[in-house]
Design an enzyme around this catalytic site. Structure first.
Site, PDB file in Angstrom:
ATOM      1  N   TYR A 183       0.829  -1.209   0.000  1.00  0.00           N
ATOM      2  CA  TYR A 183       0.000   0.000   0.000  1.00  0.00           C
ATOM      3  C   TYR A 183       0.863   1.258   0.000  1.00  0.00           C
ATOM      4  O   TYR A 183       0.756   2.097  -0.884  1.00  0.00           O
ATOM      5  CB  TYR A 183      -0.938  -0.031   1.215  1.00  0.00           C
ATOM      6  CG  TYR A 183      -1.612   1.291   1.529  1.00  0.00           C
ATOM      7  CD1 TYR A 183      -2.396   1.941   0.569  1.00  0.00           C
ATOM      8  CD2 TYR A 183      -1.477   1.894   2.787  1.00  0.00           C
ATOM      9  CE1 TYR A 183      -3.024   3.145   0.853  1.00  0.00           C
ATOM     10  CE2 TYR A 183      -2.105   3.096   3.076  1.00  0.00           C
ATOM     11  CZ  TYR A 183      -2.874   3.720   2.108  1.00  0.00           C
ATOM     12  OH  TYR A 183      -3.479   4.913   2.394  1.00  0.00           O
ATOM     13  N   LYS A 212       1.568   3.963  -3.083  1.00  0.00           N
ATOM     14  CA  LYS A 212       1.169   5.362  -2.861  1.00  0.00           C
ATOM     15  C   LYS A 212       2.373   6.297  -3.065  1.00  0.00           C
ATOM     16  O   LYS A 212       2.230   7.387  -3.632  1.00  0.00           O
ATOM     17  CB  LYS A 212       0.586   5.555  -1.458  1.00  0.00           C
ATOM     18  CG  LYS A 212      -0.793   4.942  -1.256  1.00  0.00           C
ATOM     19  CD  LYS A 212      -1.877   5.536  -2.128  1.00  0.00           C
ATOM     20  CE  LYS A 212      -2.383   6.861  -1.610  1.00  0.00           C
ATOM     21  NZ  LYS A 212      -3.504   7.385  -2.448  1.00  0.00           N
TER      22      LYS A 212
END
Length: 492
Positions: A239, A243
């Protein structure tokens, strides 16, 4: 820059495109704008759906039908439907596609002509998401949104919602500084976003060519690949890695587009608006709190002295809106805002723990047997080593005994053994994922955010409408009387 008292004025007659519009933060953002500035021109809400009708249906069931819209319902009464149909246009689309997957060419042309501000809130937030999915959404999705913004004739700002944890697990003060293309956390060279896409495509081809592979094994292989690639360059999970790559792409390709990157920390239930304690889905630390309240959790992993950076969702949304009004039309600028509390109003793990104990003692969970669950003080394990020792003695040892008994008794306890093994593996995986946040030694500098707060304080009377100063939070009151009751309501 913003003139005096003018955030609400700025929003008047503006058209805003919001991606990921049915997500937690995006819905709170949409509700707030409709509530404080009913004369907004239009909110285009990009929603993953096959067509406009399904997009509208998703908006109605996943946003309007929620308690979140209660205040708006009271304000507009029977006219709510008419008001929403004039102000909100749900758009069927997908940020993983070119032109955001918008099929309706008339609507696309209208958006390119009208849109003033784009808020990119679409993302997958699972720590161990499949790598192909996370890369498509969090990295290349950001690129597609930027390309769409460049086609908007009157664009004044792109606000990209990222996460403070793009900085990985480094201890110390994290600054509001950008990541540049190819930069890794651990100094490993060779980070190339197109190369990452190729690695994913090659791996998928290889998996699909394997006759023994099924959907489940492909999914697991993709999850493992994401974690490997993230760890290789120094990020703790897929994640935050994808990002960070998304931020890099935007910084690299933005040209003279005014961009704001907003990095919230752990987002929790609303502090006060539109109602206190509104939350959706069970988020990071809440699963621990609920497990404890139900008597399923006898030990906590974490350092009681560690500062947890949590921030109520309405404060994040207020910071988003303030940043939009402040930076619109500032060509070539890119500003990064950390929206968190670890510097301005830090909260220790021990406080959260104490609040949980007090709350569940006064308002116990009622078990399946109809009796209240009595919670005790929890064993706090303050290192991974002590956690593994605890798990070994309490679970792995009985598991070995069970395995031995199982062999002697010709697999009589096979299902019990496999169930226990599965549960232990689940806990170990969960702990591994959350480890960076449980023992965090990072603090998120919010100098830029503080400047923004000060400017709003000085320019007029909007500080009460767009409050995002964490110093107004009394943490014990928030956790005990707002957040934990909110999480509990959501879970009923």
């Amino acid at each position: 820059m913003m003139e005096s008292g003018s955030i609400v004025n700025f929003l008047e007659n503006k058209a805003v495109l919001v991606t990921g519009a049915t997500g937690f933060l995006a819905k709170i953002f949409v509700e707030k704008i409709l509530r404080v500035q009913p004369n907004v021109k239009k909110l285009y809400l990009l929603i993953r759906a096959p067509d406009a009708t399904s997009a509208l249906q998703r908006f109605n069931t996943e946003a309007v039908a929620k308690d979140l819209f209660k205040v708006l319902k009271e304000k507009h009464g029977s006219n709510l439907h008419k008001f929403l149909s004039e102000k909100v246009t749900p758009v069927a689309g997908d940020i993983t596609c070119e032109d955001l997957g918008v099929q309706d060419s008339g609507l696309k042309a209208e958006m390119w002509k009208d849109v003033d501000v784009i808020v990119n809130a679409a993302a997958t937030t699972n720590f161990d998401e499949r790598y192909d999915l996370a890369l498509h959404l969090n990295t290349f999705g950001a690129k597609n949104v930027l390309n769409f913004a460049k086609k908007c004739a009157n664009i004044k700002l792109l606000l990209h919602v990222s996460t403070a944890y793009v900085s990985g697990e480094k201890p110390g003060l994290m600054l509001e500084t950008p990541y540049h293309l190819g930069e890794s956390i651990n100094g490993t060279n060779g980070l190339d976003i197109d190369e990452e896409r190729k690695i994913v495509e090659d791996k998928l081809k290889e998996l699909k060519a394997d006759n023994n592979a099924n959907d489940k094994s492909i999914k697991l292989a993709m999850k493992d690949l994401g974690m490997q690639r993230a760890n290789h360059y120094g990020w703790p999970n897929t994640y935050v890695f994808t990002k960070a790559l998304g931020e890099m792409i935007i910084g690299h390709l933005k040209g003279d587009m005014p961009v704001v990157i907003l990095r919230p920390t752990i987002v929790t239930s609303t502090f006060k608006e539109p109602l206190p304690g509104w939350v959706e889905g069970i988020r990071t630390i809440d699963s621990l709190a609920l497990g404890y309240g139900k008597g399923q959790l006898t030990c906590f992993l974490g350092n009681p002295e560690a500062v947890y950076d949590v921030v109520p969702a309405d404060m994040v949304v207020n910071a988003m809106i303030a940043a939009i009004a402040t930076h619109a039309n500032q060509t070539c600028s890119q500003t990064i805002y950390h929206v968190g509390t670890s510097v301005s109003n830090p909260v220790k793990f021990s406080i959260i723990q104490r609040c949980g104990f007090r709350y569940f003692t006064e308002h116990p969970w009622i078990g399946k047997d109809g009796k209240p669950v009595i919670v005790g003080e929890v064993t706090v394990l303050n290192s991974m080593a002590s956690f593994h020792r605890y798990i070994s003695l309490r679970y792995l040892l009985p598991l070995l005994v069970l395995q031995f008994v199982n062999i002697i008794l010709c697999q009589a306890f096979a299902s019990t053994y496999h169930n226990l093994k599965r549960k232990i593996n689940f806990v170990l995986r969960l702990v591994d994922l959350y480890k960076p946040y449980l023992f965090t030694k990072s603090f998120y500098d919010d100098t830029n955010t503080e400047k923004l707060r000060r400017m709003i304080r000085e320019t007029g009377d909007e500080e009460d409408i767009f409050y995002f100063d964490p110093r107004i939070i009394d943490w014990e009151d928030y956790f005990e009387n707002i957040h934990i009751p909110g999480v509990r309501r959501e879970f009923k």
